[in-house]
Design an enzyme around this catalytic site. Structure first.
Site: not given
Length: 493
Positions: A149, A245, A351, A375
Site C-alpha cells: 500500500y 506469510k 493462509d 485488508d
C-alpha cells in the site's frame, strides 16, 4: 466556546466542547451521516447530562470536494485534521483517471496514521453465514503505511518499469532471472514453444512486466506491534497473534514476525513487555518443565520440536540451547504457572489463519498484521458478524494522537439519497471515536460510547433494522436509515 482537542504528555486532553472535523462521504454518505451524527449527539448529551457537546466542523474530500474546489483532497482538509487531532469520515469515492489512487490511503499516509484498528464483534440477532458468530470477537491491528500500500509500482511497458528491470538485470542478475518474462529473449523463447503447437510466427514480443516494491521496516513494524500489545494488555485480552506469510516472503513478512517477537520480549526499560507476556513457544517449554520437573533440556526440546530426531547436530544444539535459556531466564518470573496469567504472543501463517478464523475463531483475539493481510482479514471477519455494513474502523497514530474514524464500506451510489442503507459502520466508528476520546480520563465520553452499544444492541434485538438485515430476519420490521438512528437513540434508555 468550541475548543480543539490537544495532546499533552502523551495523553489526549479533550474539552467539554471539542471541535471534531467530519467528512460526510460520497454516495450514501450524506444519508448515513445524518443518522449517525444524531446518534452520537444523543449519546454524548445523555452520558454527560448535557454538559458536553461536540462541535462538528465539516471538511471536504471526495466528490463534494472536487465539485466545490476542483481538488479531491484539499490541503485545508489535511490541515484541519492535523489541527484538531480527532475526526471521522464516511465512505469516499476513489478518483478516476489517475492522480490519487485512494483518498483513504492518502489520508493515512499524509497524517502517518500507522494503525488501522478494526474491532470485529457480533450483535445478538444479526444474520450471519456462520453457526456461532458470537465466537468471533477479535481486534485487528493492521499496519497502515507500508507493504504494497506504499504504492511503489510501475506499469508494464512504461519507461519506469523498463528502467527498473534494466537495473535489476545489471545489478541483481540472479534475482532478475526469476522474473519469468523480464526480457525480450525470454518472451521470444516462449513464443517459439507456442509456434511448435501451431501459433503464427512472431518476432516483436514486447516486455510487459508490471513491477511493485513491498517495503516492511523494523521501525514501522515495531510501532504497530507495540500498539497492539499495549491495547491487548489494557483491555485484558488473552492473546496477540502476528499474522504473516513469512514462510515465502522471508525478509519482509518473515521479518515482521521476527521483529514482532523482538519487540514483545524487550524489557520494560527498553519499551517492551517482557514481564507481562509469554510467547507460545516459551509456554510449551515452561509447561513441559512444570508437568515433569525431571524433564531434561533435550527431552523438552524433543517435545517442542517433533522433528528433533531428524535434525543435524547443530540444529539440535540450537533447540536445546533455546530450552536452557528460557528456563534460566524466565523460570523465576514465568514458571510455576505464572505464565498462564500473562498475555500470550504467537504467530500464524496468513493462509491458514483465513481458514482458522472460521473454524477456530476462539483461538484468536488481537491480531497484528501487515497492510494487505489486514485488508483481507478484516473484510473476511466482517462477513462472519453481519457484513461490512456494520464494521467500524479507525486510523490512529498513538504517538501524535491523530485519529480518523471511518466507515469501512464503499459509497454504494445506487442507494444515494434513498434513506435506505445501514448507518451502522459510521455509528460504530463514532462509538470507537468516543471511546478513544475517553482514554484521556473523562468517563463521560466512555459512557457515551457504551450508550451507543446499548442502543445498537436494543434496536437489533427488537428486530427493528434496515433492509440489509430485514431480508434475512424473520418477523423483523424494516426501517429507513434515519429511522434506524431513531431506534438506536430510543434503546439508549
Amino acid at each position: 466556546m468550541p475548543t480543539p482537542i490537544t495532546m499533552q504528555s502523551g495523553k489526549l486532553n479533550v474539552p467539554n466542547d471539542p471541535i471534531i472535523p467530519f467528512i460526510e462521504g460520497d454516495g450514501t454518505g450524506p444519508d448515513i451521516w445524518r443518522a449517525s451524527v444524531r446518534v452520537m449527539d444523543a449519546a454524548v448529551n445523555k452520558a454527560s447530562g448535557g454538559k458536553k457537546k461536540i462541535h462538528w466542523h465539516e471538511v471536504l474530500a471526495g466528490e463534494k470536494a472536487f465539485n466545490k474546489t476542483g481538488n479531491w483532497l484539499p490541503d485545508q482538509t489535511i490541515e484541519d485534521f492535523k489541527k484538531y487531532l480527532v475526526g471521522i469520515k464516511g465512505p469516499l469515492t476513489t478518483p478516476v483517471g489517475g492522480g490519487i489512487r485512494s483518498l483513504n490511503v492518502a489520508l493515512r499516509q499524509l497524517l502517518d496514521l500507522y494503525v488501522c484498528l478494526r474491532p470485529v464483534r457480533w450483535f445478538q440477532g444479526v444474520p450471519s453465514p456462520v453457526k456461532k458468530p458470537g465466537d468471533c470477537d477479535m481486534v485487528i491491528f493492521r499496519e497502515n503505511t507500508e507493504d504494497i500500500y506504499a504504492g511503489i509500482e510501475w506499469q508494464a511497458g512504461s519507461p519506469e518499469a523498463a528502467k527498473f528491470l534494466a537495473f535489476m538485470e545489471k545489478e541483481f542478475p540472479k534475482e532478475f532471472s526469476k522474473i519469468r518474462f523480464g526480457s525480450k529473449q525470454a518472451g521470444q523463447n516462449w513464443w517459439k514453444q507456442l509456434e511448435a503447437v501451431g501459433a503464427p510466427p512472431r518476432s516483436d514480443i514486447p516486455v510487459q512486466v508490471g513491477v511493485g516494491i513491498k517495503p516492511v521496516s523494523h521501525l514501522g513494524t515495531g510501532r504497530l506491534i507495540h500498539s497492539a500489545i499495549a491495547y491487548a494488555l489494557k483491555n485484558k485480552r488473552k492473546s496477540v497473534t502476528f499474522v504473516h506469510k513469512g514462510n515465502i516472503m522471508k525478509f519482509t513478512e518473515g521479518a515482521f514476525k521476527d521483529w514482532g517477537y523482538e519487540m514483545a520480549a524487550r524489557p520494560a526499560n527498553m519499551g517492551g513487555f517482557r514481564d507481562k507476556i509469554v510467547t507460545e513457544r516459551e509456554s510449551w517449554i515452561l509447561g513441559n518443565k512444570e508437568a515433569n520437573s525431571d524433564c531434561t533440556a533435550e527431552q523438552n526440546a524433543k517435545q517442542i520440536d517433533p522433528g528433533y530426531d531428524m535434525m543435524t547436530p547443530d540444529q539440535k544444539h540450537k533447540i536445546v540451547a533455546e530450552v536452557e535459556t528460557v528456563l534460566k531466564t524466565l523460570w523465576p518470573t514465568h514458571g510455576q504457572g505464572k505464565w498462564k496469567t500473562m498475555l500470550m504472543v504467537k504467530d500464524s501463517i496468513a493462509d491458514i489463519t483465513l481458514q482458522q478464523v472460521l473454524t477456530r475463531p476462539k483461538d484468536f483475539d488481537v491480531i497484528a498484521t501487515m497492510n494487505l493481510n489486514g485488508d483481507y482479514l478484516s473484510d473476511a471477519l466482517a462477513a462472519q458478524i453481519g457484513g461490512i455494513g456494520i464494521a467500524p474502523g479507525a486510523n490512529i497514530n498513538y504517538i501524535s494522537g491523530h485519529a480518523i474514524f471511518e466507515a469501512t464500506h464503499g459509497t454504494a451510489p445506487k442507494y444515494a439519497n434513498l434513506d435506505q442503507v445501514n448507518p451502522g459502520s459510521v455509528i460504530l466508528s463514532g462509538e470507537m471515536m468516543l471511546r478513544y476520546m475517553g482514554e484521556g480520563g473523562d468517563a463521560d465520553w466512555t459512557r457515551a460510547a457504551d450508550l451507543i452499544i446499548k442502543g445498537m444492541d436494543g434496536a437489533i434485538g427488537a428486530k427493528t433494522v434496515t433492509y440489509d438485515f430485514h431480508r434475512m430476519m424473520e418477523g423483523a420490521t424494516k426501517l429507513k436509515c434515519s429511522e434506524f438512528g431513531d431506534a438506536i437513540i430510543k434503546h439508549m434508555g
